[in-house]
Scaffold this motif. Structure first.
Motif, PDB file in Angstrom:
ATOM      1  N   UNK A  68      13.505  -6.600 -25.830  1.00 28.73           N
ATOM      2  CA  UNK A  68      14.583  -6.790 -25.882  1.00 28.73           C
ATOM      3  C   UNK A  68      15.423  -6.452 -27.333  1.00 28.73           C
ATOM      4  N   UNK A  69      16.068  -5.284 -27.124  1.00 23.86           N
ATOM      5  CA  UNK A  69      17.322  -5.398 -28.547  1.00 23.86           C
ATOM      6  C   UNK A  69      17.784  -6.101 -29.048  1.00 23.86           C
ATOM      7  N   UNK A  70      17.721  -6.930 -29.791  1.00 26.71           N
ATOM      8  CA  UNK A  70      18.895  -7.707 -30.147  1.00 26.71           C
ATOM      9  C   UNK A  70      19.901  -8.006 -31.394  1.00 26.71           C
ATOM     10  N   UNK A  71      19.919  -6.386 -31.782  1.00 30.13           N
ATOM     11  CA  UNK A  71      20.670  -6.351 -33.555  1.00 30.13           C
ATOM     12  C   UNK A  71      21.655  -5.878 -32.785  1.00 30.13           C
ATOM     13  N   UNK A  72      22.345  -5.160 -33.821  1.00 27.55           N
ATOM     14  CA  UNK A  72      23.246  -4.425 -34.362  1.00 27.55           C
ATOM     15  C   UNK A  72      22.997  -2.940 -33.703  1.00 27.55           C
ATOM     16  N   UNK A  73      23.543  -3.084 -32.376  1.00 25.75           N
ATOM     17  CA  UNK A  73      23.674  -1.318 -31.820  1.00 25.75           C
ATOM     18  C   UNK A  73      24.555  -0.514 -32.703  1.00 25.75           C
ATOM     19  N   UNK A  75      24.346  -0.510 -36.181  1.00 27.66           N
ATOM     20  CA  UNK A  75      23.229   0.032 -37.062  1.00 27.66           C
ATOM     21  C   UNK A  75      22.407   1.107 -36.313  1.00 27.66           C
ATOM     22  N   UNK A  76      22.711   1.994 -37.491  1.00 22.16           N
ATOM     23  CA  UNK A  76      21.741   3.533 -36.730  1.00 22.16           C
ATOM     24  C   UNK A  76      20.033   3.539 -37.392  1.00 22.16           C
ATOM     25  N   UNK A  77      19.583   2.158 -38.333  1.00 21.62           N
ATOM     26  CA  UNK A  77      18.671   2.935 -39.365  1.00 21.62           C
ATOM     27  C   UNK A  77      17.471   1.900 -38.282  1.00 21.62           C
ATOM     28  N   UNK A  78      18.434   0.736 -38.346  1.00 20.55           N
ATOM     29  CA  UNK A  78      17.249  -0.240 -37.439  1.00 20.55           C
ATOM     30  C   UNK A  78      17.338  -1.064 -36.280  1.00 20.55           C
ATOM     31  N   UNK A  79      16.304  -1.272 -35.921  1.00 22.65           N
ATOM     32  CA  UNK A  79      15.872  -1.690 -34.915  1.00 22.65           C
ATOM     33  C   UNK A  79      15.485  -3.425 -34.958  1.00 22.65           C
ATOM     34  N   UNK A  80      16.149  -4.480 -34.130  1.00 21.26           N
ATOM     35  CA  UNK A  80      16.114  -5.854 -33.955  1.00 21.26           C
ATOM     36  C   UNK A  80      15.327  -6.346 -32.943  1.00 21.26           C
ATOM     37  N   UNK A  81      13.900  -7.138 -32.692  1.00 18.57           N
ATOM     38  CA  UNK A  81      13.716  -7.812 -31.591  1.00 18.57           C
ATOM     39  C   UNK A  81      13.148  -9.435 -32.076  1.00 18.57           C
ATOM     40  N   UNK A  82      12.996 -10.095 -30.752  1.00 19.84           N
ATOM     41  CA  UNK A  82      12.451 -11.068 -31.063  1.00 19.84           C
ATOM     42  C   UNK A  82      11.119 -12.037 -29.911  1.00 19.84           C
ATOM     43  N   UNK A  83      10.274 -12.190 -30.665  1.00 20.54           N
ATOM     44  CA  UNK A  83       9.315 -12.679 -29.879  1.00 20.54           C
ATOM     45  C   UNK A  83       9.055 -14.226 -29.888  1.00 20.54           C
ATOM     46  N   UNK A  84       8.943 -14.376 -28.411  1.00 21.05           N
ATOM     47  CA  UNK A  84       8.584 -15.906 -28.478  1.00 21.05           C
ATOM     48  C   UNK A  84       7.171 -16.155 -28.531  1.00 21.05           C
ATOM     49  N   UNK A  85       6.362 -16.684 -29.175  1.00 18.29           N
ATOM     50  CA  UNK A  85       4.447 -17.124 -28.608  1.00 18.29           C
ATOM     51  C   UNK A  85       4.809 -17.891 -27.227  1.00 18.29           C
TER      52      UNK A  85
END
Length: 329
Positions: A68-73, A75-85
């Motif tokens: 899932x994308x979880x950053x600032x929508x 912000x047109x230049x970066x995506x943020x995701x988070x990954x659980x081990x």
């Protein structure tokens, strides 16, 4: 990913497309959770997305996973995701944690949204563990729209709950962080015992939490609850476990799908170019339009009204109730 009990715009079949992005940052955001910030190597603008969207992350070893994308929508230049081990997983999260570093490049497909934020007078967001990720942009959007909302956030321990400090700092007493080692299991009855007029409940997390929320919302009005899951729901045997024909309308080819072969594999062997990822009916990547026939839906993505329409299907897991299907391939 599964979506239930709401009437958003139906997801449409997508065409195969990926772009290469660069990892600009990798940060530990909780015990067992890292976030990745992705950007175009040339600094180009990235495709827009909406709260609830996810991307396909194509790792250098060829593994594809959805996050899932979880950053600032905005912000047109970066995506943020988070990954659980996930020690018991299939290796994708271990690769992200152990091998990916800033400067590495990965393939990215999407964004796609099968968990959109539907209009409501009020929202109750319920998250379990890494299920917080798709809800982060929803809370931000709700705040921008000045819509009333609350978050109930559970996890094993406070240290394992990603972004809880970020949320508390930004939204104060709207956020209710309830780690299990301090509070026990989430007190869902206190929040869901009585339906609240105009409220839509969004929930994402492990299967037991989703099942408990669904049970607690049984008396709520239809379409009040919307859920997303990261693993497939249990499936029974197909109702019609016999061979059937699939016509590929664009190419004019017809293939026979036997009980031991998925529709996805069968149409690929016939030359159809269908992008897929999880192949478990949870990500929605292979969603395909149905032109004729009646599919037997076995996915964990489509909402009830979309299943009733029978105009699209997930060929990785779904079958056919009719002797023939015609697909837009």
């Amino acid at each position: 990913m599964v979506v239930q009990n709401v009437l958003p715009t139906a997801p449409r079949p997508s065409t195969p497309s990926t772009v290469t992005l660069e990892i600009r940052a990798k940060d530990i955001v909780a015990e067992g959770v890292v976030s990745l910030t992705l950007a175009h190597p040339a600094g180009a603008r990235l495709p827009d997305w909406t709260p609830g969207s996810h991307i396909d992350l194509v790792l250098p070893d060829g593994t594809t996973r959805q996050y899932s994308l979880c950053g600032d929508r905005w912000d047109a230049y970066t995506y943020r995701i988070a990954v659980l081990r996930e020690p018991a997983g299939r290796g994708g999260s271990a690769y992200v944690h152990d091998r990916l570093e800033p400067g590495d490049r990965v393939g990215v497909g999407g964004p796609r949204n099968h968990f959109p934020l539907a209009p409501a007078s009020r929202y109750l967001f319920i998250a379990g563990g890494i299920g917080i990720t798709p809800l982060l942009p929803m809370m931000h959007q709700s705040q921008l729209m000045t819509t009333d909302w609350q978050l109930l956030y559970g996890g094993r321990t406070r240290a394992s709950m990603a972004f809880h400090e970020e949320l508390t700092d930004a939204y104060g007493d709207r956020v209710h962080v309830r780690p299990e080692d301090t509070y026990g299991l989430l007190d869902l009855n206190a929040w869901l015992e009585r339906p609240v007029h105009g409220t839509t409940v969004y929930c994402c997390g492990p299967g037991p939490l989703l099942a408990a929320v669904e049970e607690a919302c049984a008396a709520w009005p239809p379409h009040s609850l919307r859920t997303e899951r990261f693993t497939a729901a249990a499936r029974t045997e197909p109702t019609h476990n016999t061979a059937f024909e699939v016509e590929l309308r664009r190419s004019g080819r017809t293939v026979t799908v036997t009980p031991d072969v998925s529709v996805l594999d069968a149409v690929r062997r016939a030359g159809a170019d269908v992008l897929s990822s999880c192949e478990q009916g949870t990500c929605g990547t292979c969603l395909t339009a149905v032109l004729e026939g009646t599919p037997e839906h076995r996915d964990s993505v489509l909402a009830d009204h979309e299943r009733e329409a029978d105009d699209c299907m997930l060929p990785c897991v779904s079958r056919s109730r009719s002797g023939r299907l015609v697909l837009d391939l």
